[in-house]
Design a protein around this motif. Structure first.
Motif, mmCIF file in Angstrom:
data_model
loop_
_atom_site.group_PDB
_atom_site.id
_atom_site.type_symbol
_atom_site.label_atom_id
_atom_site.label_comp_id
_atom_site.label_asym_id
_atom_site.label_seq_id
_atom_site.Cartn_x
_atom_site.Cartn_y
_atom_site.Cartn_z
ATOM 1 N N GLY A 161 44.891 -17.727 9.538
ATOM 2 C CA GLY A 161 44.666 -16.322 9.055
ATOM 3 C C GLY A 161 43.366 -16.165 8.348
ATOM 4 N N GLY A 162 42.566 -17.213 7.723
ATOM 5 C CA GLY A 162 41.528 -17.064 7.046
ATOM 6 C C GLY A 162 40.706 -18.363 6.824
ATOM 7 N N VAL A 172 42.019 -16.161 12.944
ATOM 8 C CA VAL A 172 42.627 -14.985 13.658
ATOM 9 C C VAL A 172 43.527 -14.413 12.299
ATOM 10 N N PRO A 173 42.979 -13.035 11.566
ATOM 11 C CA PRO A 173 43.687 -12.610 10.646
ATOM 12 C C PRO A 173 45.108 -11.912 10.945
ATOM 13 N N TYR A 230 48.873 -15.077 -6.962
ATOM 14 C CA TYR A 230 48.192 -16.377 -7.279
ATOM 15 C C TYR A 230 47.587 -17.111 -5.872
ATOM 16 N N ALA A 231 48.292 -16.782 -4.634
ATOM 17 C CA ALA A 231 47.923 -17.291 -3.476
ATOM 18 C C ALA A 231 48.505 -16.573 -2.288
ATOM 19 N N GLU A 232 47.933 -16.592 -1.249
ATOM 20 C CA GLU A 232 48.674 -15.877 0.076
ATOM 21 C C GLU A 232 48.488 -16.936 1.251
ATOM 22 N N GLY A 233 48.952 -16.678 2.267
ATOM 23 C CA GLY A 233 48.616 -17.125 3.560
ATOM 24 C C GLY A 233 47.574 -16.047 4.118
ATOM 25 N N PHE A 234 48.284 -14.922 4.291
ATOM 26 C CA PHE A 234 47.183 -13.808 4.768
ATOM 27 C C PHE A 234 48.378 -12.768 4.110
ATOM 28 N N GLY A 254 43.814 -16.448 0.623
ATOM 29 C CA GLY A 254 44.210 -15.445 1.492
ATOM 30 C C GLY A 254 44.166 -14.037 1.324
ATOM 31 N N VAL A 255 43.333 -13.942 -0.095
ATOM 32 C CA VAL A 255 43.070 -12.570 -0.228
ATOM 33 C C VAL A 255 41.445 -12.429 -0.177
#
Length: 256
Positions: A14-15, A36-37, A137-141, A162-163
């Motif tokens: 994702g990023g 690929v977002p 605090y965190a994401e994949g996307f 992810g942000v």
């Protein structure tokens, strides 16, 4: 996992920040990844027809979980100056804690918990609000950030994995450090009291979302990856019995 990462024809992620985290943890070369977002249906998620009068409406939507920063947001709200109301939409493991903290901080009259939202009802929820708050605090996307961008909302989030791949501080959103409650309160105050800032951030995010993160744009990118693999020979060097490695998400699926 290493078998897949080392031998797949293409690795879509994702990023860059997420790819870098995988690289640091598992050693996968950065050049193996194709960015690929995430994508959003920009035909369903659309802005409100007009600006609203009255208090600025803050919106948290998603898993009600301290790792998503919802408790940080509640801690910040008592010092947010100006006229505002806040909706917390969703369910999760820290819903009771969030409700209790809201009462402890004397916010019961200004914060509404709207509970679980059917997917069909979510676009209207975004349109009913002005500022999307995702102090994660965190994401994949983050799908919710994309939905907010597509809805023309000003977005406040965190400098987190992810942000930072889709938001740039001061350009298409505002970013603070994860867990920095005073900074969160300061940025919320800015957004509540500066209509021009909200409008500028929302308009920039909307244009970028439609151009980069729509299903049409991301779908075309994925099709291009598959086309590039046509005629290639898949790797056949996999072991017959691939060992199943321990996975924290199998043991704790609520983390997903």
């Amino acid at each position: 996992m290493q078998h897949v990462l080392n031998h797949a024809g293409a690795l879509l992620i994702g990023g860059e920040s997420f790819a870098r985290e995988v690289h640091e943890r598992l050693g996968t070369a950065m050049e193996r990844f194709t960015i690929v977002p995430g994508a959003v249906d920009t035909d369903r998620f659309t802005p409100a027809d007009s600006m609203r009068a009255g208090p600025v409406r803050l919106f948290y939507h998603g898993r009600v979980d301290r790792r998503k920063g919802v408790l940080d947001m509640i801690e910040a709200l008592p010092t947010v100056a100006g006229e505002w109301r806040c909706t917390i939409s969703g369910i999760g493991p820290d819903l009771d804690a969030a409700r209790a903290l809201t009462e402890e901080r004397g916010l019961g009259a200004r914060v509404t918990f709207s509970g679980y939202a059917d997917y069909d009802d979510v676009p209207a929820l975004y349109r009913d609000h002005d500022v999307f708050v995702s102090p994660t605090y965190a994401e994949g996307f983050s799908n919710t950030i994309l939905e907010a961008m597509a809805s023309g909302q000003a977005v406040l989030s965190c400098e987190a994995v992810g942000v930072v791949d889709c938001l740039r501080d001061g350009e298409n959103g505002l970013l603070v450090r994860p867990g920095d409650v005073p900074a969160l309160a300061k940025s919320l105050t800015r957004l509540v009291n500066d209509a021009a800032l909200r409008e500028r951030l929302g308009a920039t995010a909307l244009e970028e979302c439609r151009r980069v993160y729509s299903w049409h744009a991301v779908g075309a990118q994925i099709i291009g990856v598959y086309r590039s693999l046509l005629g290639s020979v898949p790797c056949r060097e996999f072991a017959q019995n691939i060992p199943v490695e321990s996975c924290r998400y199998r043991a704790e699926p609520h983390l997903l």
